[in-house]
Design a protein around this motif. Structure first.
Motif, PDB file in Angstrom:
ATOM      1  N   LEU A 100      40.457   3.435  -7.242  1.00 23.76           N
ATOM      2  CA  LEU A 100      41.210   2.181  -7.273  1.00 23.76           C
ATOM      3  C   LEU A 100      42.534   2.349  -8.010  1.00 23.76           C
ATOM      4  N   ALA A 101      42.529   3.144  -9.057  1.00 23.49           N
ATOM      5  CA  ALA A 101      43.763   3.361  -9.804  1.00 23.49           C
ATOM      6  C   ALA A 101      44.843   3.949  -8.920  1.00 23.49           C
ATOM      7  N   ALA A 102      44.460   4.859  -8.037  1.00 25.59           N
ATOM      8  CA  ALA A 102      45.435   5.483  -7.141  1.00 25.59           C
ATOM      9  C   ALA A 102      46.046   4.476  -6.183  1.00 25.59           C
ATOM     10  N   GLU A 103      45.323   3.405  -5.881  1.00 27.32           N
ATOM     11  CA  GLU A 103      45.796   2.410  -4.918  1.00 27.32           C
ATOM     12  C   GLU A 103      46.478   1.217  -5.580  1.00 27.32           C
ATOM     13  N   LEU A 104      46.109   0.914  -6.839  1.00 28.29           N
ATOM     14  CA  LEU A 104      46.486  -0.375  -7.408  1.00 28.29           C
ATOM     15  C   LEU A 104      47.446  -0.311  -8.587  1.00 28.29           C
ATOM     16  N   VAL A 105      47.258   0.614  -9.463  1.00 28.90           N
ATOM     17  CA  VAL A 105      48.006   0.593 -10.732  1.00 28.90           C
ATOM     18  C   VAL A 105      49.491   0.812 -10.489  1.00 28.90           C
ATOM     19  N   GLY A 106      50.300   0.047 -11.226  1.00 32.38           N
ATOM     20  CA  GLY A 106      51.744   0.196 -11.135  1.00 32.38           C
ATOM     21  C   GLY A 106      52.391  -0.646 -10.063  1.00 32.38           C
ATOM     22  N   LEU A 113      37.159  -1.731 -12.328  1.00 28.01           N
ATOM     23  CA  LEU A 113      38.603  -1.749 -12.131  1.00 28.01           C
ATOM     24  C   LEU A 113      39.311  -0.885 -13.171  1.00 28.01           C
ATOM     25  N   PRO A 114      40.419  -0.275 -12.785  1.00 25.59           N
ATOM     26  CA  PRO A 114      41.212   0.472 -13.774  1.00 25.59           C
ATOM     27  C   PRO A 114      41.969  -0.472 -14.687  1.00 25.59           C
ATOM     28  N   GLY A 115      42.437   0.039 -15.807  1.00 31.36           N
ATOM     29  CA  GLY A 115      43.283  -0.750 -16.684  1.00 31.36           C
ATOM     30  C   GLY A 115      44.698  -0.821 -16.133  1.00 31.36           C
ATOM     31  N   GLY A 116      45.519  -1.653 -16.758  1.00 29.10           N
ATOM     32  CA  GLY A 116      46.918  -1.730 -16.374  1.00 29.10           C
ATOM     33  C   GLY A 116      47.223  -2.679 -15.240  1.00 29.10           C
ATOM     34  N   LEU A 117      46.237  -3.476 -14.800  1.00 26.31           N
ATOM     35  CA  LEU A 117      46.479  -4.426 -13.718  1.00 26.31           C
ATOM     36  C   LEU A 117      47.010  -5.732 -14.310  1.00 26.31           C
ATOM     37  N   ALA A 118      48.119  -6.211 -13.762  1.00 32.13           N
ATOM     38  CA  ALA A 118      48.797  -7.363 -14.355  1.00 32.13           C
ATOM     39  C   ALA A 118      48.063  -8.675 -14.096  1.00 32.13           C
ATOM     40  N   ASP A 119      47.446  -8.813 -12.932  1.00 34.81           N
ATOM     41  CA  ASP A 119      46.845 -10.098 -12.555  1.00 34.81           C
ATOM     42  C   ASP A 119      45.559  -9.832 -11.793  1.00 34.81           C
ATOM     43  N   VAL A 120      44.430 -10.141 -12.414  1.00 32.31           N
ATOM     44  CA  VAL A 120      43.123  -9.944 -11.788  1.00 32.31           C
ATOM     45  C   VAL A 120      42.406 -11.287 -11.694  1.00 32.31           C
ATOM     46  N   ARG A 121      41.917 -11.598 -10.522  1.00 32.51           N
ATOM     47  CA  ARG A 121      41.108 -12.799 -10.304  1.00 32.51           C
ATOM     48  C   ARG A 121      39.713 -12.339  -9.884  1.00 32.51           C
ATOM     49  N   PHE A 122      38.684 -12.910 -10.501  1.00 31.69           N
ATOM     50  CA  PHE A 122      37.329 -12.510 -10.147  1.00 31.69           C
ATOM     51  C   PHE A 122      36.707 -13.511  -9.193  1.00 31.69           C
ATOM     52  N   ALA A 123      35.886 -12.984  -8.298  1.00 30.22           N
ATOM     53  CA  ALA A 123      35.240 -13.806  -7.285  1.00 30.22           C
ATOM     54  C   ALA A 123      34.236 -14.754  -7.918  1.00 30.22           C
ATOM     55  N   PHE A 124      33.876 -15.761  -7.150  1.00 33.05           N
ATOM     56  CA  PHE A 124      32.862 -16.700  -7.589  1.00 33.05           C
ATOM     57  C   PHE A 124      31.511 -15.998  -7.641  1.00 33.05           C
ATOM     58  N   PRO A 125      30.769 -16.117  -8.751  1.00 27.94           N
ATOM     59  CA  PRO A 125      29.467 -15.454  -8.826  1.00 27.94           C
ATOM     60  C   PRO A 125      28.468 -16.072  -7.848  1.00 27.94           C
ATOM     61  N   GLY A 126      27.495 -15.281  -7.446  1.00 25.56           N
ATOM     62  CA  GLY A 126      26.480 -15.760  -6.521  1.00 25.56           C
ATOM     63  C   GLY A 126      26.901 -15.760  -5.078  1.00 25.56           C
ATOM     64  N   ARG A 127      28.080 -15.185  -4.799  1.00 19.98           N
ATOM     65  CA  ARG A 127      28.560 -15.091  -3.415  1.00 19.98           C
ATOM     66  C   ARG A 127      28.995 -13.647  -3.146  1.00 19.98           C
ATOM     67  N   PRO A 128      28.040 -12.745  -3.001  1.00 19.35           N
ATOM     68  CA  PRO A 128      28.404 -11.324  -2.907  1.00 19.35           C
ATOM     69  C   PRO A 128      29.268 -10.965  -1.712  1.00 19.35           C
ATOM     70  N   CYS A 129      29.070 -11.630  -0.582  1.00 17.02           N
ATOM     71  CA  CYS A 129      29.854 -11.296   0.613  1.00 17.02           C
ATOM     72  C   CYS A 129      31.100 -12.168   0.747  1.00 17.02           C
ATOM     73  N   THR A 130      30.989 -13.434   0.359  1.00 14.14           N
ATOM     74  CA  THR A 130      32.089 -14.383   0.561  1.00 14.14           C
ATOM     75  C   THR A 130      32.982 -14.565  -0.661  1.00 14.14           C
ATOM     76  N   GLY A 131      32.524 -14.119  -1.838  1.00 16.79           N
ATOM     77  CA  GLY A 131      33.184 -14.512  -3.081  1.00 16.79           C
ATOM     78  C   GLY A 131      34.662 -14.201  -3.151  1.00 16.79           C
ATOM     79  N   ILE A 132      35.055 -12.958  -2.840  1.00 18.22           N
ATOM     80  CA  ILE A 132      36.473 -12.602  -2.971  1.00 18.22           C
ATOM     81  C   ILE A 132      37.311 -13.322  -1.921  1.00 18.22           C
ATOM     82  N   TRP A 133      36.731 -13.578  -0.762  1.00 18.19           N
ATOM     83  CA  TRP A 133      37.468 -14.256   0.309  1.00 18.19           C
ATOM     84  C   TRP A 133      37.608 -15.741   0.012  1.00 18.19           C
ATOM     85  N   ALA A 134      36.583 -16.327  -0.631  1.00 18.26           N
ATOM     86  CA  ALA A 134      36.694 -17.719  -1.069  1.00 18.26           C
ATOM     87  C   ALA A 134      37.766 -17.852  -2.148  1.00 18.26           C
TER      88      ALA A 134
END
Length: 277
Positions: free
Chosen positions: A194-200, A213-234
């Motif tokens: 993930l660091a190779a794709e995201l950091v910087g 997740l790697p460190g150095g990410l400026a803005d991280v939003r976490f998915a809603f718990p209890g929704r393993p397939c839909t959480g990040i898309w919601a």
């Protein structure tokens, strides 16, 4: 690997959480449905709750698909492909959600169903839909179902019934999509991959809680718990209107430890003028 030569773009996305649902109808608690559940579990040496059909309330995939589709109308004509992405098979197979969607949308779409891909099923569905660009718009419906008669073996079991619908098309004003999929990624290698794709990069990352997740990410939003397939898309559906006020690059990331698949979807959210009331 980018979305393969498709030009598909995100036009609209909506998310809906469903209530308790209803009991199985008497005709649903039939030998046919019991045999279906026996087959699903017996093939893999699993057990299921013997009282599942008589003590459980549920929202079937077909009911959730119909409910979230109502929030997407009107749909453009034609819709060339409809796809369903779920982590586990439906607890109630008496009505096909894919067939329901194919008959409910304009046109004569190709129906696709993606399951047994764990939490990365939506990414796989997007990749497959990209192969059919040029046939009209595409509709992807992602669902989690809490009422399962067996344990899935996944790290997170669905705790809510949720559906997310994504309308894809070629409109120049829509948001560009690209995909990256990595296979055979060991759990200990997720952070560096993930660091190779995201950091910087000036991005917003949406991930499920617990993703390494790697460190150095400026803005991280976490998915809603209890929704393993839909959480990040919601979470994308919830935040996209705000990001459209300024424009934003948003990256959705997920990892399935059983399959060892690491997937990312980048959405180039375009700045849009707000419609006047």
């Amino acid at each position: 690997m980018g979305l393969p030569g498709t030009g598909l773009r995100l036009e609209r996305i909506v998310s809906r959480v469903f209530g308790e649902g209803r009991p199985f109808l008497p005709e649903s608690a039939s030998p046919l449905l019991k045999s279906y559940i026996d087959d699903l579990t017996g093939l893999y040496g699993m057990t299921h709750r013997p009282d599942f059909l008589t003590s459980t309330t549920r929202n079937s995939y077909a009911e959730m698909a119909e409910g979230v589709l109502a929030e997407m109308v009107p749909l453009p004509d034609p819709v060339g492909v409809v796809a369903l992405a779920t982590m586990a098979p439906d607890a109630d197979m008496l009505q096909s959600p894919t067939a329901l969607l194919a008959h409910a949308v304009p046109g004569s779409p190709l129906p696709l169903g993606v399951t047994d891909q764990g939490v990365v099923a939506p990414f796989t569905a997007l990749r497959l839909m990209g192969e059919f660009a040029g046939t009209g718009h595409g509709l992807l419906v992602i669902m989690d179902q809490r009422s399962l008669p067996y344990e899935t073996g996944a790290a997170e079991r669905p705790a809510e019934d949720c559906a997310v619908a994504i309308l894809l098309g070629g409109d120049d004003g829509a948001d560009d999509l690209s995909l990256v999929r990595m296979v055979d990624v060991a759990p200990g290698d997720v952070r560096s991959a993930l660091a190779a794709e995201l950091v910087g990069r000036d991005i917003t990352v949406i991930a499920r809680p617990g993703l390494d997740l790697p460190g150095g990410l400026a803005d991280v939003r976490f998915a809603f718990p209890g929704r393993p397939c839909t959480g990040i898309w919601a979470a994308l559906a919830e935040g996209i209107e705000g990001w459209r006020s300024t424009g934003r690059r948003v990256v959705l990331a997920d990892y399935d430890s059983t399959l060892r698949y690491l997937s990312l979807c980048t959405v180039e959210v375009r700045q849009r003028e707000r419609a006047e009331a």
